[in-house]
Design a protein around this motif. Structure first.
Motif, mmCIF file in Angstrom:
data_model
loop_
_atom_site.group_PDB
_atom_site.id
_atom_site.type_symbol
_atom_site.label_atom_id
_atom_site.label_comp_id
_atom_site.label_asym_id
_atom_site.label_seq_id
_atom_site.Cartn_x
_atom_site.Cartn_y
_atom_site.Cartn_z
ATOM 1 N N GLY A 9 0.815 -1.205 0.000
ATOM 2 C CA GLY A 9 0.000 0.000 0.000
ATOM 3 C C GLY A 9 0.848 1.255 0.000
ATOM 4 O O GLY A 9 2.073 1.206 0.123
ATOM 5 N N GLY A 10 0.171 2.385 -0.149
ATOM 6 C CA GLY A 10 0.894 3.644 -0.148
ATOM 7 C C GLY A 10 0.073 4.752 -0.736
ATOM 8 O O GLY A 10 -1.140 4.607 -0.951
ATOM 9 N N LEU A 11 0.739 5.858 -1.007
ATOM 10 C CA LEU A 11 0.119 7.036 -1.600
ATOM 11 C C LEU A 11 0.434 7.055 -3.095
ATOM 12 O O LEU A 11 1.609 6.928 -3.483
ATOM 13 C CB LEU A 11 0.655 8.299 -0.936
ATOM 14 C CG LEU A 11 0.238 9.636 -1.550
ATOM 15 C CD1 LEU A 11 -1.265 9.839 -1.429
ATOM 16 C CD2 LEU A 11 0.998 10.780 -0.867
ATOM 17 N N VAL A 12 -0.593 7.218 -3.906
ATOM 18 C CA VAL A 12 -0.408 7.244 -5.349
ATOM 19 C C VAL A 12 -1.332 8.298 -5.939
ATOM 20 O O VAL A 12 -2.405 8.575 -5.392
ATOM 21 C CB VAL A 12 -0.680 5.841 -5.950
ATOM 22 C CG1 VAL A 12 -2.122 5.426 -5.752
ATOM 23 C CG2 VAL A 12 -0.283 5.777 -7.410
ATOM 24 N N ASN A 84 -4.706 -0.847 -11.182
ATOM 25 C CA ASN A 84 -4.325 0.152 -12.179
ATOM 26 C C ASN A 84 -5.396 1.237 -12.284
ATOM 27 O O ASN A 84 -6.524 1.055 -11.812
ATOM 28 C CB ASN A 84 -4.137 -0.512 -13.543
ATOM 29 C CG ASN A 84 -3.032 -1.547 -13.553
ATOM 30 O OD1 ASN A 84 -2.032 -1.413 -12.840
ATOM 31 N ND2 ASN A 84 -3.199 -2.589 -14.343
ATOM 32 N N SER A 85 -5.022 2.324 -12.902
ATOM 33 C CA SER A 85 -5.958 3.443 -13.119
ATOM 34 C C SER A 85 -6.688 3.800 -11.829
ATOM 35 O O SER A 85 -7.921 3.944 -11.812
ATOM 36 C CB SER A 85 -6.961 3.082 -14.224
ATOM 37 O OG SER A 85 -6.280 2.774 -15.423
ATOM 38 N N LEU A 86 -5.941 3.947 -10.778
ATOM 39 C CA LEU A 86 -6.542 4.186 -9.463
ATOM 40 C C LEU A 86 -7.257 5.527 -9.409
ATOM 41 O O LEU A 86 -6.824 6.508 -10.043
ATOM 42 C CB LEU A 86 -5.472 4.087 -8.374
ATOM 43 C CG LEU A 86 -5.061 2.657 -8.030
ATOM 44 C CD1 LEU A 86 -3.732 2.630 -7.294
ATOM 45 C CD2 LEU A 86 -6.142 1.981 -7.209
ATOM 46 N N SER A 123 -4.527 10.208 -4.219
ATOM 47 C CA SER A 123 -4.716 11.639 -4.079
ATOM 48 C C SER A 123 -3.647 12.383 -4.858
ATOM 49 O O SER A 123 -2.502 11.919 -4.966
ATOM 50 C CB SER A 123 -4.652 12.038 -2.603
ATOM 51 O OG SER A 123 -4.726 13.440 -2.446
ATOM 52 N N SER A 124 -4.030 13.533 -5.359
ATOM 53 C CA SER A 124 -3.049 14.382 -6.040
ATOM 54 C C SER A 124 -2.447 15.392 -5.062
ATOM 55 O O SER A 124 -1.592 16.180 -5.441
ATOM 56 C CB SER A 124 -3.708 15.098 -7.215
ATOM 57 O OG SER A 124 -4.831 15.822 -6.787
#
Length: 124
Positions: A9-12, A84-86, A123-124
């Motif tokens: 897991g993580g931030l993407v 993919n395409s999260l 999140s961006s």
């Protein structure tokens, strides 16, 4: 001692990819179905995907089809979830679990052992 441990897991950013892994100890993972679930803050847990011991797969959310892929590597005693395409709505804690039988279900009921979860944040 039966144990499942999630990782990956993580931030993407939106549109990115992550690969979650569920590694088993204390039992042979390829003898049983393994499911992935997720729970977002303030929401109920929902079934994401499942793979049977013979490799049949199921995806429980229409929003995930074509974006998520479940697979197993019996040699490594691991089940993976390629995402993919999260999207931001995929943000949740992701759990793997096993019912300790051959059968998949999108409901968490009947799953005997659960991992501790891994956070996925889109999140961006």
């Amino acid at each position: 001692q039966v144990q499942l441990v999630e990782s990956g897991g993580g931030l993407v950013q939106p549109g990115g990819s992550l690969r979650l892994s569920c590694t088993a100890s204390g039992f042979t993972l390829d003898d049983y179905a393994i499911g992935w679930f997720r729970q977002a803050p303030g929401k109920e847990r929902e079934g994401v995907s499942c793979i049977t011991h013979w490799g049949s797969t199921a995806y429980y959310l229409d929003s995930l089809k074509g974006r998520f892929t479940i697979s197993r590597d019996n040699a490594k005693n691991t089940v993976s979830l390629q995402m993919n395409s999260l999207k931001p709505e995929d943000t949740a804690v992701y759990y793997c679990a096993t019912p300790m039988n051959h059968y998949c279900s999108g409901s968490g009921r009947g799953y005997t052992y659960w991992g501790q979860g891994t956070q996925v944040t889109v999140s961006s």
